[in-house]
Design an enzyme around this catalytic site. Structure first.
Site: not given
Ligand SMILES: [Mg+2]
Length: 247
Positions: A24-26, A197
């Site tokens: 994932d990124f954020d 997350d």
């Protein structure tokens, strides 16, 4: 310091014939920031992903809720790292399903009207979904805006996904779990690592198989086998994996 059980899992997965590393990124590669446009991956995390992507029989992809173009810009990743946006709906190769433009426009109008009533609430329009963000609103305004959006959403044949201070409506059905399946098949991977997350990442954790490594970042219930605390830990785990795989 990474947990001992995660280190052992990374040691094992590093030896798999064809490794797919997905993240994932954020909130995972990038610390959460108040203005979503300011999100940037930690340099150490980016460097570790690039090192992995340069290794033989090793494939790297970012799987994000962001629109693909935004993910491309914010992540700054070169073509060696594959990008999947909109929770799995947008691959580098194009959309996986047809977008209902009329429904999308209706949802944009409705959420924009709701956002106009609550300070700090804003609307993010993506190619196949619309998100209502309340991170910058007061607790009361945020809760009221989310409640109004949930009520409006009962009228739409759209898939609603609740995240951290965000409610998103997608006009195509997809999720990060099916995106991981597509990537696994495309790269003919023998094992997959996924780090995430948020609530939307649970669909990816749930789709992992024996021998895969799912890593939840931060608190909250999760189907992931392993847990770390922060994007700093993500960078450390990726760097450790790259080092093991390079040997
Ligand atoms: Mg996230």
């Amino acid at each position: 310091m990474l947990p001992a059980d995660l280190i052992a899992a990374l040691d094992t997965v590093a030896a798999t014939p064809r490794l797919l590393v997905t993240s994932d990124f954020d909130g995972t590669l990038s610390p959460i920031v108040n203005n979503p446009a300011d999100a940037r991956a930690l340099p150490a995390g980016s460097a570790a992903l690039l090192a992995l992507a340069d290794l033989p029989h090793t494939f790297v992809a970012l799987v994000s809720g962001r629109a693909l173009e935004v993910l491309r810009e914010l992540s700054g990743m070169p073509a060696s790292v594959h990008l999947v946006g909109s929770h799995g709906a947008e691959f580098d190769t194009g959309f996986t399903q047809t977008v209902d433009g009329a429904l999308l426009a209706q949802i944009v109008d409705s959420l924009t009207e709701i956002a106009s009533r609550y300070p700090g609430v804003n609307v993010e329009t993506k190619p196949a979904s619309v998100a209502l963000h309340v991170r910058n609103a007061s607790a009361d305004d945020g809760a009221a805006a989310l409640a109004a959006a949930r009520a409006a959403g009962t009228q739409w044949t759209a898939e609603a996904t609740e995240g951290k201070a965000v409610l998103e409506f997608a006009v195509i059905t997809t999720n990060k779990g099916s995106a991981i399946d597509v990537l696994r098949e495309r790269d003919d991977a023998t094992a997959v690592v996924f780090l995430g997350d948020d609530v939307t990442d649970e669909k990816a954790f749930a789709r992992l198989r024996d021998g895969d490594v799912g890593v939840k970042v931060g608190p909250g219930p999760s189907a992931a086998q392993y847990r770390i605390d922060s994007p700093e830990d993500v960078a450390e785990a990726l760097a450790y994996l790259a080092g093991r795989r390079a040997r």
